[in-house]
Enzyme design. Structure first.
Site, PDB file in Angstrom:
ATOM      1  N   GLY A   1      -0.585  -2.767   2.698  1.00  0.00           N
ATOM      2  CA  GLY A   1       0.190  -3.909   2.218  1.00  0.00           C
ATOM      3  C   GLY A   1       0.320  -3.947   0.707  1.00  0.00           C
TER       4      GLY A   1
ATOM      5  CG  ASP B   1      13.251   3.631  -3.717  1.00  0.00           C
ATOM      6  OD1 ASP B   1      12.551   3.423  -4.725  1.00  0.00           O
ATOM      7  OD2 ASP B   1      13.548   4.770  -3.322  1.00  0.00           O
TER       8      ASP B   1
ATOM      9  CB  SER C   1       3.349  -1.031  -2.971  1.00  0.00           C
ATOM     10  OG  SER C   1       3.601   0.063  -3.818  1.00  0.00           O
ATOM     11  CG  MET C   2      -2.432  -1.224  -2.537  1.00  0.00           C
ATOM     12  SD  MET C   2      -3.793  -2.404  -2.469  1.00  0.00           S
ATOM     13  CE  MET C   2      -2.927  -3.870  -1.875  1.00  0.00           C
ATOM     14  N   GLY C   3       0.796   1.090   0.416  1.00  0.00           N
ATOM     15  CA  GLY C   3       1.139   1.730   1.675  1.00  0.00           C
ATOM     16  C   GLY C   3       0.869   0.833   2.867  1.00  0.00           C
TER      17      GLY C   3
END
Length: 313
Positions: free
Chosen positions: A229, A256, A224-226
């Site tokens: 995406g 989560d 995940s990269m904020g």
């Protein structure tokens, strides 16, 4: 056929969220709003799965007055929980929301010491509960007293019983856990860089790094990269998922929510691409909500089509 999820939170907390008009560092601040929620990665995953209508049980360690409060909050939410009592006091974490800056500052306690007898009680309980589960979610920090190999032990127990495991941890807990070959891991980009001790600046570099880990036995790696995406990587597929536009309110619980959606998709044997769509929608919606609020099934369903999916990188 087993169709339930076990979530494990070894270092849970009471999350106290205070909202301020503006955080004046070094000065007097007056609270505008305050709320207390049961917190910890596994517990956050449980709350989302409950919203999805999935069968889920939260497992963990809890002690003292704060531990009793934590369990009471979970029961008030109608969450099925199996917590091992410990002698120490469950931690309380503080989240300070600065409305003016749109920033959340988190101050987390270390957690209570766990002794060997409490650890053995946990393992005995897990041995029984895993017989009824199809997916195990392990995540978050470890309390003092537990070895960094505890996730590895739990993954090995789950694998022996045919249970798929999702590991969402960092540092040595992640590197040790990987030795047991969990089905899936969900590091963010910084956690993956720390794990591999290298900077990853392009999608291609991320995919190449992830494939090294796939070669060691893990089946799915979700990075995940904020707001940029995520990349979902398996041995034979790469899915690049980009979120729909949102106004970010709080990042608390967004990762989560992604893990919860991945768990739900594993229960339903959805494809990697479907999982990418569900996880991205869930994480984005939770990030658009204030404080510790999480996405609902209706909201995720409504936005599945808005997730931008592409193969490869």
């Amino acid at each position: 056929m087993k169709k339930s999820v076990l979530t494990v939170t070894l270092n849970p907390a009471l999350d106290r969220t205070v909202t301020l008009p503006f955080l004046q560092v070094g000065g007097l601040n007056r609270i505008k709003e305050m709320r207390t929620d049961p917190g910890g990665k596994g517990i956050n995953v449980t709350k989302v799965l409950q919203q999805f209508g999935d069968q889920v049980t939260a497992v963990g360690l809890a002690g003292g007055y704060a531990g009793k409060q934590l369990i009471a909050y979970l029961k008030a939410l109608n969450i099925n929980c199996e917590f091992i009592p410990i002698q120490g006091e469950t931690r309380t974490n503080l989240k300070i929301v600065d409305e003016d800056q749109g920033l959340t500052t988190e101050i987390n306690e270390r957690g209570a010491e766990v002794n060997d007898a409490e650890k053995e009680l946990l393992l005995s309980k897990m041995d029984l509960l895993l017989d009824q589960a199809s997916v195990l979610v392990l995540g978050g920090s470890l309390p003092p007293g537990l070895p960094v190999s505890i996730y590895k032990e739990l993954i090995e127990m789950a694998t022996a019983k045919g249970v798929k495991t999702i590991l969402d941890a960092d540092g040595s807990a992640l590197s040790e856990g990987l030795k047991a070959k969990p089905f899936a891991i969900k590091p963010n980009i910084h956690e993956l860089e720390e794990l591999l001790d290298m900077k990853l600046e392009t999608d291609q570099q991320i995919v190449e790094a992830a494939r090294r880990l796939l070669g060691e036995g893990t089946k799915w790696i979700i990075v995940s990269m904020g707001g940029a995406g995520s990349i979902f990587i398996s041995e034979d597929q790469i899915v690049r998922a980009r979120p729909f536009p949102i106004v970010p309110q709080s990042t608390v619980g967004a990762g989560d929510s992604m893990v919860a959606a991945i768990s739900s998709c594993l229960l339903r044997e959805r494809s990697l691409e479907e999982t990418a769509r569900w996880a991205t929608a869930a994480g984005s919606i939770t990030a658009s909500k204030p404080g510790t609020e999480v996405c609902s099934l209706e909201e995720v369903n409504a936005h599945l089509k808005d997730v931008i999916i592409s193969d490869g990188y």
